[in-house]
Design a protein around this motif. Sequence first.
Motif, PDB file in Angstrom:
ATOM      1  N   SER A   1      48.329  37.666  -7.689  1.00  0.00           N
ATOM      2  CA  SER A   1      47.717  36.505  -8.336  1.00  0.00           C
ATOM      3  C   SER A   1      48.765  35.658  -9.043  1.00  0.00           C
ATOM      4  O   SER A   1      48.682  34.424  -9.051  1.00  0.00           O
ATOM      5  N   TYR A   2      49.761  36.330  -9.626  1.00  0.00           N
ATOM      6  CA  TYR A   2      50.820  35.568 -10.296  1.00  0.00           C
ATOM      7  C   TYR A   2      51.603  34.728  -9.295  1.00  0.00           C
ATOM      8  O   TYR A   2      51.912  33.558  -9.557  1.00  0.00           O
ATOM      9  N   GLU A   3      51.919  35.317  -8.159  1.00  0.00           N
ATOM     10  CA  GLU A   3      52.652  34.566  -7.139  1.00  0.00           C
ATOM     11  C   GLU A   3      51.854  33.354  -6.670  1.00  0.00           C
ATOM     12  O   GLU A   3      52.394  32.254  -6.528  1.00  0.00           O
ATOM     13  N   GLN A   4      50.557  33.571  -6.427  1.00  0.00           N
ATOM     14  CA  GLN A   4      49.728  32.464  -5.946  1.00  0.00           C
ATOM     15  C   GLN A   4      49.523  31.410  -7.031  1.00  0.00           C
ATOM     16  O   GLN A   4      49.590  30.201  -6.759  1.00  0.00           O
ATOM     17  N   ALA A   5      49.280  31.871  -8.266  1.00  0.00           N
ATOM     18  CA  ALA A   5      49.056  30.927  -9.366  1.00  0.00           C
ATOM     19  C   ALA A   5      50.316  30.127  -9.661  1.00  0.00           C
ATOM     20  O   ALA A   5      50.254  28.903  -9.865  1.00  0.00           O
ATOM     21  N   SER A   6      51.466  30.795  -9.676  1.00  0.00           N
ATOM     22  CA  SER A   6      52.712  30.080  -9.959  1.00  0.00           C
ATOM     23  C   SER A   6      53.041  29.074  -8.849  1.00  0.00           C
ATOM     24  O   SER A   6      53.525  27.971  -9.128  1.00  0.00           O
ATOM     25  N   SER A   7      52.741  29.441  -7.590  1.00  0.00           N
ATOM     26  CA  SER A   7      52.971  28.508  -6.482  1.00  0.00           C
ATOM     27  C   SER A   7      52.071  27.280  -6.615  1.00  0.00           C
ATOM     28  O   SER A   7      52.517  26.148  -6.431  1.00  0.00           O
ATOM     29  N   GLY A   8      50.797  27.520  -6.940  1.00  0.00           N
ATOM     30  CA  GLY A   8      49.856  26.409  -7.106  1.00  0.00           C
ATOM     31  C   GLY A   8      50.209  25.521  -8.281  1.00  0.00           C
ATOM     32  O   GLY A   8      50.161  24.278  -8.184  1.00  0.00           O
ATOM     33  N   ILE A   9      50.578  26.139  -9.403  1.00  0.00           N
ATOM     34  CA  ILE A   9      50.948  25.370 -10.591  1.00  0.00           C
ATOM     35  C   ILE A   9      52.222  24.565 -10.334  1.00  0.00           C
ATOM     36  O   ILE A   9      52.335  23.401 -10.750  1.00  0.00           O
ATOM     37  N   LEU A  10      53.189  25.173  -9.631  1.00  0.00           N
ATOM     38  CA  LEU A  10      54.432  24.464  -9.329  1.00  0.00           C
ATOM     39  C   LEU A  10      54.170  23.268  -8.420  1.00  0.00           C
ATOM     40  O   LEU A  10      54.725  22.178  -8.637  1.00  0.00           O
ATOM     41  N   TRP A  11      53.315  23.444  -7.417  1.00  0.00           N
ATOM     42  CA  TRP A  11      52.974  22.333  -6.515  1.00  0.00           C
ATOM     43  C   TRP A  11      52.324  21.199  -7.302  1.00  0.00           C
ATOM     44  O   TRP A  11      52.693  20.025  -7.136  1.00  0.00           O
ATOM     45  N   PHE A  12      51.377  21.522  -8.170  1.00  0.00           N
ATOM     46  CA  PHE A  12      50.688  20.508  -8.962  1.00  0.00           C
ATOM     47  C   PHE A  12      51.661  19.815  -9.919  1.00  0.00           C
ATOM     48  O   PHE A  12      51.619  18.588 -10.094  1.00  0.00           O
ATOM     49  N   TYR A  13      52.554  20.595 -10.513  1.00  0.00           N
ATOM     50  CA  TYR A  13      53.535  20.045 -11.450  1.00  0.00           C
ATOM     51  C   TYR A  13      54.472  19.062 -10.745  1.00  0.00           C
ATOM     52  O   TYR A  13      54.800  17.996 -11.280  1.00  0.00           O
ATOM     53  N   ARG A  14      54.891  19.413  -9.541  1.00  0.00           N
ATOM     54  CA  ARG A  14      55.764  18.521  -8.778  1.00  0.00           C
ATOM     55  C   ARG A  14      55.042  17.247  -8.371  1.00  0.00           C
ATOM     56  O   ARG A  14      55.641  16.156  -8.363  1.00  0.00           O
ATOM     57  N   GLN A  15      53.754  17.385  -8.033  1.00  0.00           N
ATOM     58  CA  GLN A  15      52.985  16.197  -7.666  1.00  0.00           C
ATOM     59  C   GLN A  15      52.823  15.260  -8.861  1.00  0.00           C
ATOM     60  O   GLN A  15      52.926  14.041  -8.730  1.00  0.00           O
ATOM     61  N   GLN A  16      52.547  15.837 -10.026  1.00  0.00           N
ATOM     62  CA  GLN A  16      52.316  15.018 -11.212  1.00  0.00           C
ATOM     63  C   GLN A  16      53.608  14.387 -11.734  1.00  0.00           C
ATOM     64  O   GLN A  16      53.603  13.242 -12.201  1.00  0.00           O
ATOM     65  N   SER A  17      54.709  15.131 -11.658  1.00  0.00           N
ATOM     66  CA  SER A  17      55.976  14.622 -12.186  1.00  0.00           C
ATOM     67  C   SER A  17      56.720  13.750 -11.183  1.00  0.00           C
ATOM     68  O   SER A  17      57.603  12.971 -11.563  1.00  0.00           O
ATOM     69  N   GLY A  18      56.368  13.874  -9.901  1.00  0.00           N
ATOM     70  CA  GLY A  18      57.059  13.113  -8.873  1.00  0.00           C
ATOM     71  C   GLY A  18      58.442  13.647  -8.550  1.00  0.00           C
ATOM     72  O   GLY A  18      59.208  13.009  -7.830  1.00  0.00           O
ATOM     73  N   ASN A  19      58.753  14.826  -9.078  1.00  0.00           N
ATOM     74  CA  ASN A  19      60.061  15.447  -8.845  1.00  0.00           C
ATOM     75  C   ASN A  19      59.878  16.655  -7.918  1.00  0.00           C
ATOM     76  O   ASN A  19      59.352  17.683  -8.319  1.00  0.00           O
ATOM     77  N   GLU A  20      60.315  16.516  -6.678  1.00  0.00           N
ATOM     78  CA  GLU A  20      60.138  17.585  -5.701  1.00  0.00           C
ATOM     79  C   GLU A  20      61.030  18.796  -5.959  1.00  0.00           C
ATOM     80  O   GLU A  20      60.820  19.860  -5.390  1.00  0.00           O
TER      81      GLU A  20
END
Length: 357
Positions: free
Chosen positions: A121-140
Amino acid sequence: MASEDVVGKSTGESAVNTIVNLAEEAKFAREGVKAPGHAILSICKSLVAGGVAGGVSRTAVAPLERLKILLQVQNPHNIQYNGTIQGLKFIWKSEGFRGLFKGNGTNCARIVPNSAVKFFSYEQASSGILWFYRQQSGNEDAQLTPVLRLGAGACAGIIAMSATYPMDMVRGRITVQSEKSPYQYRGMFHALGSVYRQEGFRALYKGWLPSVIGVVPYVGLNFAVYESLKDWLLKTNPYGIVKDSELSVVTRLACGAVAGTIGQTVAYPLDVIRRRMQMVGWKDAAPVVTGHGKIKAPLEYNGMVDAFRKTVHNEGFGALYKGLVPNSVKVVPSIAIAFVTYEVVKDVLGVEMRISD
């Protein structure tokens, strides 16, 4: 001619299917996506690694785990366990070697799936949070911050704890019961059935709320501190401890020890309250005898706040940290062993994705 047509048609369809499969695999490769079969295998390996990590780490500290629970729930009028060494000696003398590991089978039956779900769950949650964070910040190229890791760890802890909570509840009771208990739970499944029949389904989730509140700082800080500390060491390389862009097992054990100590110290009072609430309604527990020789019924709690209030009022603020010493001695190696075992098993199984990834 008809048979030749059929053969030709079959051969043609086979060739087309092969081309389609190769095209799909090429597409997956171009997009950086694993084929479905590979993804499922990777998930299974990740779950196995998490389960093995939980079982190994918890068995290694089983005597301290049992002593911690006994210290948490013992009545102040009937003190039997005064410390880590004295408590372990008392268990050995009164119940023998097996007494040190009482409840460990049930504990492993709970912790193996719990640990598997938690790490995955941590791996999946961290992957999802990182994807969302990159989308919101615009920094890939953005990476997880300690706060985001804390959030991912909290999500993982809540999911894993909720999925296996009934087993944790009955494990606490099996661990506490002694030879003097009028009614004996014969094992996890017997205890689950007995609690369900005698106290109802809701009894299986007694203490769930403080567990949810406690798991956020505990599991969240474990993952956040462990990953952030590893990341800092890899970037700064103090004293030249990083070799070939990798941390040694000893260094990772140290990171896990620091993470476990911080997490459990913050969340420990909630763990004490959770254990006490789990004992409510257990009418066949061993009787409590006061210093005056009178039988005294254990306290009843109407909820988490009431449990906090009565515990502090009757025993003082220090009661919220009963069993902290053996728990600290337990947590340091337990969390460290769990993290390192997880990464080592994943390496052995050939899973590409690590926690830090």
